[in-house]
Structure formats: C-alpha cells, structure tokens
Design an enzyme around this catalytic site. Structure first.
Site, PDB file in Angstrom:
ATOM      1  N   ASP A 172      32.809  36.385  51.917  1.00 28.64           N
ATOM      2  CA  ASP A 172      33.543  35.201  51.479  1.00 28.64           C
ATOM      3  C   ASP A 172      34.978  35.251  51.983  1.00 28.64           C
ATOM      4  O   ASP A 172      35.732  36.170  51.670  1.00 28.64           O
ATOM      5  CB  ASP A 172      33.526  35.142  49.951  1.00 28.64           C
ATOM      6  CG  ASP A 172      33.798  33.758  49.401  1.00 28.64           C
ATOM      7  OD1 ASP A 172      34.755  33.116  49.872  1.00 28.64           O
ATOM      8  OD2 ASP A 172      33.054  33.316  48.507  1.00 28.64           O
ATOM      9  N   SER A 191      33.699  27.313  48.596  1.00 27.29           N
ATOM     10  CA  SER A 191      32.490  28.114  48.782  1.00 27.29           C
ATOM     11  C   SER A 191      31.227  27.400  48.332  1.00 27.29           C
ATOM     12  O   SER A 191      30.133  27.715  48.821  1.00 27.29           O
ATOM     13  CB  SER A 191      32.622  29.440  48.022  1.00 27.29           C
ATOM     14  OG  SER A 191      33.672  30.210  48.549  1.00 27.29           O
ATOM     15  N   GLU A 249      29.648  47.391  27.989  1.00 26.42           N
ATOM     16  CA  GLU A 249      30.672  48.247  28.602  1.00 26.42           C
ATOM     17  C   GLU A 249      32.025  48.101  27.926  1.00 26.42           C
ATOM     18  O   GLU A 249      32.750  49.076  27.761  1.00 26.42           O
ATOM     19  CB  GLU A 249      30.805  47.907  30.084  1.00 26.42           C
ATOM     20  CG  GLU A 249      31.794  48.767  30.833  1.00 26.42           C
ATOM     21  CD  GLU A 249      31.837  48.441  32.318  1.00 26.42           C
ATOM     22  OE1 GLU A 249      32.501  49.176  33.066  1.00 26.42           O
ATOM     23  OE2 GLU A 249      31.208  47.449  32.735  1.00 26.42           O
ATOM     24  N   GLU A 286      29.426  43.917  35.511  1.00 24.61           N
ATOM     25  CA  GLU A 286      30.708  43.547  34.890  1.00 24.61           C
ATOM     26  C   GLU A 286      30.532  42.254  34.112  1.00 24.61           C
ATOM     27  O   GLU A 286      29.635  41.453  34.410  1.00 24.61           O
ATOM     28  CB  GLU A 286      31.796  43.339  35.948  1.00 24.61           C
ATOM     29  CG  GLU A 286      32.393  44.612  36.521  1.00 24.61           C
ATOM     30  CD  GLU A 286      33.253  45.377  35.534  1.00 24.61           C
ATOM     31  OE1 GLU A 286      33.698  44.786  34.528  1.00 24.61           O
ATOM     32  OE2 GLU A 286      33.492  46.571  35.770  1.00 24.61           O
ATOM     33  N   GLU A 309      26.464  39.063  49.516  1.00 24.28           N
ATOM     34  CA  GLU A 309      27.823  38.521  49.599  1.00 24.28           C
ATOM     35  C   GLU A 309      28.877  39.556  49.231  1.00 24.28           C
ATOM     36  O   GLU A 309      28.795  40.197  48.178  1.00 24.28           O
ATOM     37  CB  GLU A 309      28.004  37.317  48.668  1.00 24.28           C
ATOM     38  CG  GLU A 309      29.384  36.686  48.830  1.00 24.28           C
ATOM     39  CD  GLU A 309      29.889  35.905  47.615  1.00 24.28           C
ATOM     40  OE1 GLU A 309      30.815  35.087  47.789  1.00 24.28           O
ATOM     41  OE2 GLU A 309      29.375  36.121  46.501  1.00 24.28           O
ATOM     42  N   HIS A 354      43.145  35.361  48.042  1.00 20.84           N
ATOM     43  CA  HIS A 354      43.781  34.423  47.105  1.00 20.84           C
ATOM     44  C   HIS A 354      44.989  35.061  46.418  1.00 20.84           C
ATOM     45  O   HIS A 354      45.959  34.373  46.086  1.00 20.84           O
ATOM     46  CB  HIS A 354      42.779  33.949  46.052  1.00 20.84           C
ATOM     47  CG  HIS A 354      41.854  32.868  46.509  1.00 20.84           C
ATOM     48  ND1 HIS A 354      42.307  31.690  47.076  1.00 20.84           N
ATOM     49  CD2 HIS A 354      40.500  32.779  46.477  1.00 20.84           C
ATOM     50  CE1 HIS A 354      41.267  30.920  47.374  1.00 20.84           C
ATOM     51  NE2 HIS A 354      40.167  31.557  47.031  1.00 20.84           N
ATOM     52  N   HIS A 382      34.035  30.459  54.830  1.00 20.14           N
ATOM     53  CA  HIS A 382      35.272  29.765  55.207  1.00 20.14           C
ATOM     54  C   HIS A 382      36.327  30.797  55.546  1.00 20.14           C
ATOM     55  O   HIS A 382      36.108  32.004  55.411  1.00 20.14           O
ATOM     56  CB  HIS A 382      35.766  28.867  54.064  1.00 20.14           C
ATOM     57  CG  HIS A 382      35.966  29.618  52.778  1.00 20.14           C
ATOM     58  ND1 HIS A 382      37.026  30.481  52.586  1.00 20.14           N
ATOM     59  CD2 HIS A 382      35.237  29.645  51.630  1.00 20.14           C
ATOM     60  CE1 HIS A 382      36.938  31.012  51.370  1.00 20.14           C
ATOM     61  NE2 HIS A 382      35.861  30.530  50.774  1.00 20.14           N
ATOM     62  N   HIS A 389      42.289  28.523  50.863  1.00 21.21           N
ATOM     63  CA  HIS A 389      41.368  28.681  51.975  1.00 21.21           C
ATOM     64  C   HIS A 389      41.994  28.110  53.244  1.00 21.21           C
ATOM     65  O   HIS A 389      42.972  27.363  53.202  1.00 21.21           O
ATOM     66  CB  HIS A 389      40.064  27.935  51.697  1.00 21.21           C
ATOM     67  CG  HIS A 389      39.280  28.508  50.559  1.00 21.21           C
ATOM     68  ND1 HIS A 389      38.168  27.886  50.035  1.00 21.21           N
ATOM     69  CD2 HIS A 389      39.449  29.644  49.831  1.00 21.21           C
ATOM     70  CE1 HIS A 389      37.679  28.613  49.045  1.00 21.21           C
ATOM     71  NE2 HIS A 389      38.445  29.677  48.904  1.00 21.21           N
TER      72      HIS A 389
END
Length: 511
Positions: free
Chosen positions: A65, A115, A242, A292, A335, A344, A382, A470
């Site tokens: 990504d 995305s 967790e 997570e 991914e 970002h 992207h 992006h």
C-alpha cells in the site's frame, strides 16, 4: 548548478567504479568496468526470458500500500545498506521479475485515489469511486440500497466458485480497504463493523465488512485470513485477549471469531505468535488470525509486541503451505498495509522497513512455488508524496543528511541556501512541514545526523498537513509466471484483474 552536479556525479563514479553491480547472471569479464560488464550480463539474461502461456494453477497478488517508484528506489537502497552495502546496485526480490508495466491509479471520481477504489479495480476488474469497496461506480458513495445491485464479483469469490483455495493477508486491519475488497461489498469503506453502519442500512440489506468475511457465501469460504482488526470481530462486552483495557466494537452481540471456529473441526482462530507457530499445515486447517485490535505493528516495532506477531514473510509462508494442499490451486492476496501508514505519518524509516519485509515475503512466495504454474504479481494501489533528491554521494545513508564528495575527495555536508543541511528524503506535504504555526522560518529546524536517521524521525515536508496525502503518480507492476508477459507499457489498474482471470482460465463474469 549543472557544473556542480556534474562534479558531484563524476566524483561519485570515480570513487565507486570498482563496486560490483548486482545482476541476475554472472557478469562476463569484458572490460573490467563493473557497470558496462554488468549491462552485458543483464542483456544476456534478458534474452533467455520466455513467455509462459500455459494455464496458471495459482495466483498470488502482492500489494504494498502506497509503494510508488520513489519508495521502491529508496527501499532498494535501504535494503542494501542494512547489509553494509552502498545500496544503489541492490535489487529487491521482485525487481528481478522479467515482466513489468506501469499502472494508472486514478479513481473514477478522483485524480488522486484512495485504497478502496484502487483495490476494487484490481480485485474486480471495475474502476470505481473513491471510498467504495467492490461496488461499481454506478452506485453513489454511502448509498446502501443502490449498492446492492452494483456488487462487482471479486477474484476471491470467483476462485472459490471454481474450487480453488483462497487467502487474504494484511498488516493492516483485515477489514481495511485493501483486504476488504477481496471478499466484501460496501459503498463506504468505513463500514468495518456493524457499529459503523448508518441508521437503516442493516434493514435495507447492507452488512458490515467483518461479518461478510465470516458469512462469505461462495465455495467453502475464505480458507486463510490473517491481519489485524480484532475489535471489529468481537462484541462490545468482550475483553480483548491481549489488551485487558480494550473491548470489541460490535453492537450486534456477535463474536465472529467464535462463529469462525464453529464452522468445522478444521476452522481455527489464533491471535498471538505462539498460536500462529503451532498451526500445522499438514492438518489442512482453515485459519483466521487477528493479531491486534487494530493494525499490526510496524516491522520496526514488531519484536516489542506483548503477545507477539508473525512477520509478513511468516504469514505468507504459512498461507502458501496450507493453500497449496489443494490440487486445483489457490489465489492469495498479500498486503503490506503499513507502508502507507508510515508515509501518512511522514515517517520514511518505518515505510522503508515495511517495504523491505514485503520484498522478503515476495521472495518467500517465489521460492515456495513454481514459476511455471504460479503467477505472482507485485504492485501498489497508489503512490505518496515522498521525494528523493539533493545530489547525495553514492552510498550516502538513504535516511541521512545529504553529503557529497567535494573536489578534494572529502565527504561533506551539502548545505541549502539558508546554510543548513537537509535530508535526502522528504515529502511534498505532511506533518513534518516547516511552514506551520510556531515555526520560525529563519530557524528552519533540522536534526543532527543521528536524529534524522532515527526510526521516529519525520522527514521535512512543504505543505503542513496533519497526515501526508496519497500521490496520483503511476505505480509499477512486476510479474512472473503464467500470463506475466501480458504486463507491458502503461495500463489501467483494473487490467490486473483481467490478467489474473485469463491466467487462471476463469470467466471474469462469474458470480
């Protein structure tokens, strides 16, 4: 400036002329010049490439990504430098693939994409609007009722109906845009759990993304799914296994992890590294792994995770081991979602580390499969606004300050017009901007060499934004295996789906 640049490049080449260049074949000793002879070797190797036109048994689609060509170049150097090399001659695993093309990434309603729209193009063969998950462009964004008649079949759905095994892996939430587009259909990407559905959407027939993975109606369901996003699968009164201070996000009372396990004796749910390691591929399991509550850790931070998380390479290896047990074949999407998140945050170090791990996952998949029957596609959804500039000397630390070799052969800092040094990598916009309130432009902040190389450092940017955006540039498609030769030139992003279907000899219209 042209004379200055010429001096820099000449000095760099003179200093490093004896460095061997990495190629796919042994360099022929022709002139003694590493790059000249390396080019001859590469030419000879390229002449041996043949087009595999037979049917593909398996297809693996790798998505990093936000991994634009600039990120690839920086990651290539970072990867080499992490092994003590200068880095420029290095190649990431997928850069050795014989076929490639450039992919246009725009959404049907946006010049710079997101995305959801980009992955929908790759997963379904239809380009669509920003923010929509495997829903055709004819539906307005967020319109539940209109979207119900505009679902675009995904390659995972089509593969399941053909009897192939299927898998989805992400370092982001499993309900995030990229993985979601392989198995779900929603007109708004944020509908990750039922708590995010707008009023009346459920009654109208729309379902949240997490529940669509569990209720997947095609074939025998998705066989292997791993990533983050546990909270979207647990009810709001359930304690996270967790983190004792966190609970689930679902308001409908459904525990989707328990529903997965209840499907059959082969279905298993894992949430930590020990449980992941205990999975026995020989038992032919159907595995849901959620490590997570939200996204997985960055690769830079993974070893410090309390319960432990598998790496992207480890998840890829486990998936191939399990899915390849199906004699009919499999499709798998992998991914590296957090390359995007690091960008970002204006944090190049973590982006490059995750890209490096991604390349290792690709190498593992290539090693474990046969290029005669497995099409592997490596690309991005992207780009971002990462910049790579400044005339640094060859071998300069890719995360460091710009240094050049002067006419005396000394490696020295290259100052900007304000007299201060600057970094090789930067961003066009984002949180590292110097043009923002509270910053004195006469005192442009810049860290020390040690600080700018730190994993937490935010590279300088121009336009101040809380989150870097992006980019709208094309991204590269790298391919190996049956049908890979069909990638050349510049193509629309949705073309990737059509090549996958053609390689598998499956109808792109199956639903």
């Amino acid at each position: 400036m042209r004379i200055f640049a010429s001096l820099l490049m000449s000095a760099s080449l003179a200093a490093c002329a004896s460095t061997p260049i990495a190629t796919n074949a042994a360099p022929a000793a022709v002139t003694g010049d590493a790059w000249f002879d390396g080019a001859q070797s590469t030419l000879a190797q390229r002449k041996t490439v043949t087009h595999v036109k037979t049917k593909a048994k398996n297809v693996i689609l790798f998505i990093a990504d936000g991994m634009d060509p600039t990120t690839v170049a920086a990651a290539r150097i970072y990867d080499g430098q992490s092994r003590g090399e200068e880095g420029e001659e290095n190649l990431l695993s997928f850069e050795r693939f014989p076929h490639l093309a450039m992919s246009k990434t725009y959404n049907t309603d946006s010049q710079v994409p997101d995305s959801a729209g980009t992955m929908t193009a790759m997963a379904t063969g239809y380009k669509t609007r920003m923010g929509m998950i495997s829903v055709k462009k004819e539906s307005p964004v967020g319109d539940c009722e209109a979207s119900l008649s505009a679902h675009a079949p995904t390659f995972v759905e089509i593969a399941e109906q053909a009897g192939l095994s299927t898998g989805v892996i992400s370092t982001a939430r499993l309900t995030h845009a990229t993985p979601a587009a392989t198995y779900a259909h929603v007109p708004e990407r944020d509908w990750e759990s039922d708590a995010a559905l707008p009023e009346g959407a459920y009654e109208a027939g729309c379902r949240d993304i997490a529940s669509q993975l569990i209720d997947f109606p095609y074939g025998d369901g998705v066989d292997f799914a791993m990533g983050g996003g546990r909270a979207n699968f647990l009810p709001e009164d359930a304690q996270d296994p967790e983190d004792q201070e966190r609970k689930g996000w679902r308001k409908d009372g459904r525990n989707l992890t328990a529903e997965w396990v209840a499907k059959s004796d082969k279905h298993a749910f894992v949430w930590n590294k020990a449980q992941f390691d205990a999975i026995d591929p020989a038992a032919d399991p159907r595995v849901l792994g959620l490590f997570e509550g939200s996204h997985l850790e960055y690769e830079a931070d993974r070893e410090n995770d309390k319960a432990g998380e598998p790496s992207l390479e480890e998840m890829t290896r486990k998936a191939v081991e399990i899915l390849s047990r199906n004699d009919k074949g499999f499709v798998l999407m992998v991914e590296a979602g957090r390359v995007d998140h690091a960008h970002h945050g204006g944090n190049a170090a973590r982006a490059l580390m995750d890209a490096q791990e991604y390349a290792q996952a690709v190498a593992a998949a290539y090693e474990m499969t046969d290029p005669k029957d497995t099409l592997i596609i490596v690309t991005a959804d992207h780009g971002h606004t990462l910049t790579f500039a400044g005339y640094p000397a060859k071998g300069n630390d890719i995360l460091g300050l710009v240094r050049y070799v002067n006419t005396e052969g000394e490696n020295t800092l290259l100052p900007a017009e304000d007299g201060k040094p600057y970094t090789t990598l930067g961003y066009a916009n984002g949180p590292g901007a110097v043009f923002k309130k509270g910053v004195d432009l006469l005192e442009r902040p810049i860290g020390t060499e040690e600080e700018v190389k730190g994993v937490n450092y935010q590279q300088p940017s121009l336009v101040p934004l809380g989150s870097e955006t992006h980019g709208g540039q094309d991204v590269t498609i790298y391919a190996s295996g049956p049908g890979a030769y069909l990638f050349s030139g510049t193509v629309e992003q949705n073309y990737i789906f059509h090549v996958m279907m053609d390689a598998l000899r499956l109808s792109p219209q199956t639903e």
